[in-house]
Design an enzyme around this catalytic site. Structure first.
Site, PDB file in Angstrom:
ATOM      1  N   LYS A  97      69.263 -37.267  45.402  1.00  0.00           N
ATOM      2  CA  LYS A  97      68.859 -38.579  44.700  1.00  0.00           C
ATOM      3  C   LYS A  97      68.060 -39.186  45.817  1.00  0.00           C
ATOM      4  CE  LYS A  97      69.716 -40.847  40.913  1.00  0.00           C
ATOM      5  NZ  LYS A  97      69.924 -40.093  39.691  1.00  0.00           N
TER       6      LYS A  97
HETATM    7  P1  NAD Z   1      65.471 -48.075  33.244  1.00  0.00           P
HETATM    8  O1  NAD Z   1      65.011 -48.747  34.315  1.00  0.00           O
HETATM    9  O2  NAD Z   1      64.540 -47.176  32.322  1.00  0.00           O
HETATM   10  O3  NAD Z   1      66.056 -49.280  32.322  1.00  0.00           O
HETATM   11  C1  NAD Z   1      67.458 -49.892  32.849  1.00  0.00           C
HETATM   12  C2  NAD Z   1      67.666 -51.104  31.982  1.00  0.00           C
HETATM   13  O4  NAD Z   1      68.844 -51.710  32.467  1.00  0.00           O
HETATM   14  C3  NAD Z   1      66.561 -51.964  31.843  1.00  0.00           C
HETATM   15  O5  NAD Z   1      66.492 -52.461  30.420  1.00  0.00           O
HETATM   16  C4  NAD Z   1      67.044 -53.096  32.641  1.00  0.00           C
HETATM   17  O6  NAD Z   1      66.406 -54.373  32.033  1.00  0.00           O
HETATM   18  C5  NAD Z   1      68.409 -52.883  32.503  1.00  0.00           C
HETATM   19  N1  NAD Z   1      69.186 -53.660  33.508  1.00  0.00           N
HETATM   20  C6  NAD Z   1      68.960 -53.803  34.879  1.00  0.00           C
HETATM   21  N2  NAD Z   1      69.816 -54.372  35.517  1.00  0.00           N
HETATM   22  C7  NAD Z   1      70.661 -54.986  34.701  1.00  0.00           C
HETATM   23  C8  NAD Z   1      71.885 -55.790  34.506  1.00  0.00           C
HETATM   24  N3  NAD Z   1      72.321 -56.427  35.475  1.00  0.00           N
HETATM   25  N4  NAD Z   1      72.684 -56.026  33.463  1.00  0.00           N
HETATM   26  C9  NAD Z   1      72.285 -55.520  32.201  1.00  0.00           C
HETATM   27  N5  NAD Z   1      71.058 -54.640  32.223  1.00  0.00           N
HETATM   28  C10 NAD Z   1      70.367 -54.534  33.084  1.00  0.00           C
HETATM   29  O7  NAD Z   1      66.264 -47.056  33.737  1.00  0.00           O
HETATM   30  P2  NAD Z   1      67.110 -45.730  32.804  1.00  0.00           P
HETATM   31  O8  NAD Z   1      66.204 -44.733  33.427  1.00  0.00           O
HETATM   32  O9  NAD Z   1      67.197 -46.101  31.669  1.00  0.00           O
HETATM   33  O10 NAD Z   1      68.444 -45.529  33.779  1.00  0.00           O
HETATM   34  C11 NAD Z   1      69.737 -46.211  33.449  1.00  0.00           C
HETATM   35  C12 NAD Z   1      71.044 -45.785  34.074  1.00  0.00           C
HETATM   36  O11 NAD Z   1      70.848 -44.346  33.371  1.00  0.00           O
HETATM   37  C13 NAD Z   1      70.821 -45.532  35.457  1.00  0.00           C
HETATM   38  O12 NAD Z   1      72.213 -45.672  35.763  1.00  0.00           O
HETATM   39  C14 NAD Z   1      70.559 -44.202  35.854  1.00  0.00           C
HETATM   40  O13 NAD Z   1      70.889 -43.549  36.955  1.00  0.00           O
HETATM   41  C15 NAD Z   1      70.952 -43.334  34.523  1.00  0.00           C
HETATM   42  N6  NAD Z   1      70.436 -42.096  34.164  1.00  0.00           N
HETATM   43  C16 NAD Z   1      69.112 -42.138  33.870  1.00  0.00           C
HETATM   44  C17 NAD Z   1      68.506 -40.800  33.538  1.00  0.00           C
HETATM   45  C18 NAD Z   1      67.177 -40.907  32.994  1.00  0.00           C
HETATM   46  O14 NAD Z   1      66.913 -39.585  32.791  1.00  0.00           O
HETATM   47  N7  NAD Z   1      66.241 -41.900  33.229  1.00  0.00           N
HETATM   48  C19 NAD Z   1      69.218 -39.712  33.632  1.00  0.00           C
HETATM   49  C20 NAD Z   1      70.475 -39.819  33.894  1.00  0.00           C
HETATM   50  C21 NAD Z   1      71.229 -41.203  34.239  1.00  0.00           C
END
Ligand code: NAD
Length: 429
Positions: A118
């Site tokens: 990561k």
């Molecule tokens: P992103 O940046 O595209 O979206 C994150 C979202 O969370 C946004 O809508 C943001 O406004 C919201 N957010 C931020 N702080 C917040 C809070 N305090 N309360 C409520 N909402 C809040 O990120 P993503 O890629 O969608 O990733 C989200 C989660 O999924 C992370 O934990 C990431 O590690 C996990 N994840 C992502 C992927 C991927 O392919 N992108 C894969 C596996 C896991």
């Protein structure tokens, strides 16, 4: 409690729940279940390599700012390191280390030949212009140039990053080595070797796992009310696919607040609204404003935390009313809250299973790139479906045989496979 060499860069507040301590606790529980040798446990509880670099970035006003960028490579016993790059103000070395460890178990659970890694930079991307983001991404990549590569370590998007940052990383790496290397990152734009289906993959994987869990309870997506925290890449894709499958998505939120509709939100319209409003859902017509704390405790069938770690804690777990909690984010349910939910009979679909769709399609993108043969979206989605459903049923079977909760079953499978590979490879020298 396992001790680790990774120390926090800053003094944590008293309420701080350390993601690395939690990750180590889950590892310890799996090791106990597997009766794992203590030496193996020590190896698996420490990352193989930790890199922290200083990133000087010239701001648009001419000032120089120094950011700290991390990359943690946890374990490459099964194959090259793989893991996302996170841009968020709360990024710390301990958080990145925890997420790298989760990636190791996730890849092993899904049967993907990768190790866990990561990366992250502690910054709020909204405070930087596109030009500044490009400069700092390129410098970060250049500082890591000897540590990444298509057979070494392959970054992907995570919170705060997207295909755009992956394109800058791929270009910087390629220019430095003197030829185009699309395989150095996944989650790239299609124009430079990205895969069809990658953008929706994590959300699609969440939808598949929830659908399977509902089927085991004699229900379908069309029967349920869903609440989703986070409307970014993962949350919005999961929302759209569940909406299309007939689920009523009654509330979603972003960092600045959320919206609620008892009759179900029009998700395609909400996605279009967020795209036009700097990714915020606030002010969406025909919906009631709701804050994040209220959202997590709404009456619903399925709750999907898809934003940050530590959202369901001992402080709010007793108010959570969902019957299924699907961890789309990494580590959104704390250890204590997880125990409370399991004790109440709530089905907790653990992160290393529920959000594995992203790394599955990243793997498929990498395979397509290495073979110079690109698939249509239907084939990508079919392979994703197959691997997710297979992993889900392996976890369910394992949970039944060992009489253990789903999270411990998932960890036991993942950790067990890595430990077996480590034993078979042997310890060098
Ligand atoms: P992103 O940046 O595209 O979206 C994150 C979202 O969370 C946004 O809508 C943001 O406004 C919201 N957010 C931020 N702080 C917040 C809070 N305090 N309360 C409520 N909402 C809040 O990120 P993503 O890629 O969608 O990733 C989200 C989660 O999924 C992370 O934990 C990431 O590690 C996990 N994840 C992502 C992927 C991927 O392919 N992108 C894969 C596996 C896991």
């Amino acid at each position: 409690m396992i001790t680790t060499s990774i120390q926090p860069l800053e003094a944590p507040s008293p309420a701080y729940i350390c993601p690395l301590d939690q990750a180590c606790s889950y590892l310890e529980a799996a090791a106990r279940e597997l009766k794992l040798d203590q030496g193996l446990l020590q190896i698996l509880s420490h990352p193989r390599k930790v890199v922290t670099v200083s990133i000087p970035v010239k701001r648009d006003n001419g000032e120089i700012e120094i950011l700290a960028g991390h990359r943690v490579q946890h374990c490459d016993v099964l194959g090259p390191y793989k893991g996302g790059i996170r841009y968020h103000p709360a990024v710390t070395l301990r958080e990145v280390s925890a997420l790298a460890m989760l990636m190791t178990w996730k890849c092993a659970l899904l049967g993907i030949p990768y190790g866990g890694a990561k990366g992250g930079i502690a910054l709020d991307p909204k405070r930087y212009s596109v030009g500044e983001l490009e400069r700092l991404t390129r410098r970060y990549t250049s500082e890591l140039i000897k540590d990444i590569g298509p057979s070494v370590d392959i970054p992907a998007p995570d919170m705060g990053t997207s295909a755009r940052e992956m394109a800058w990383m791929m270009d910087t790496y390629s220019v430095n080595v003197g030829h185009a290397v699309p395989g150095v990152v996944t989650g790239k734009p299609l124009s430079i070797g990205g895969s069809l289906g990658r953008e929706m993959a994590t959300g699609r994987g969440v939808m598949i796992i929830v659908r399977e869990a509902l089927a085991d309870q004699g229900k379908s997506l069309a029967d349920v009310r869903v609440v989703i925290q986070g409307f970014g890449n993962v949350g919005s894709a999961a929302a759209l696919l569940m909406h299309e499958a007939g689920a009523k998505v009654i509330a979603v939120s972003t960092g600045s607040g959320g919206v609620y509709s008892e009759t179900g939100l029009d998700i395609p319209a909400l996605k279009a609204y967020a795209a036009e409003n700097r990714r915020s859902v606030i002010g969406f017509p025909q919906a009631i404003p709701i804050n994040n704390a209220e959202l997590l405790t709404l009456p619903c069938d399925v709750l999907i935390p898809a934003a940050l770690e530590n959202q369901i804690t001992e402080d709010n777990v007793n108010q959570v009313q969902a019957k299924i909690v699907a961890e789309a984010a990494n580590g959104p349910v704390t250890l204590v809250a997880n125990q409370a939910l399991e004790a109440r009979g709530v089905t907790v679909l653990p992160d290393i299973l529920a959000n594995a769709g992203g790394v599955v399609v990243s793997y498929l993108e990498w395979v397509q790139g290495l073979s110079y043969l690109f698939w249509d979206e239907e084939r990508v989605n079919r392979e994703l479906e197959h691997l997710m459903v297979q992993a889900y049923h392996q976890v369910i079977k394992h949970s039944k045989i060992r009489q253990i909760p789903l999270r411990l079953a998932a960890y036991t499978l993942g950790v067990g496979r890595v430990a077996k590979a480590l034993t078979d490879r042997g310890l060098y020298p």
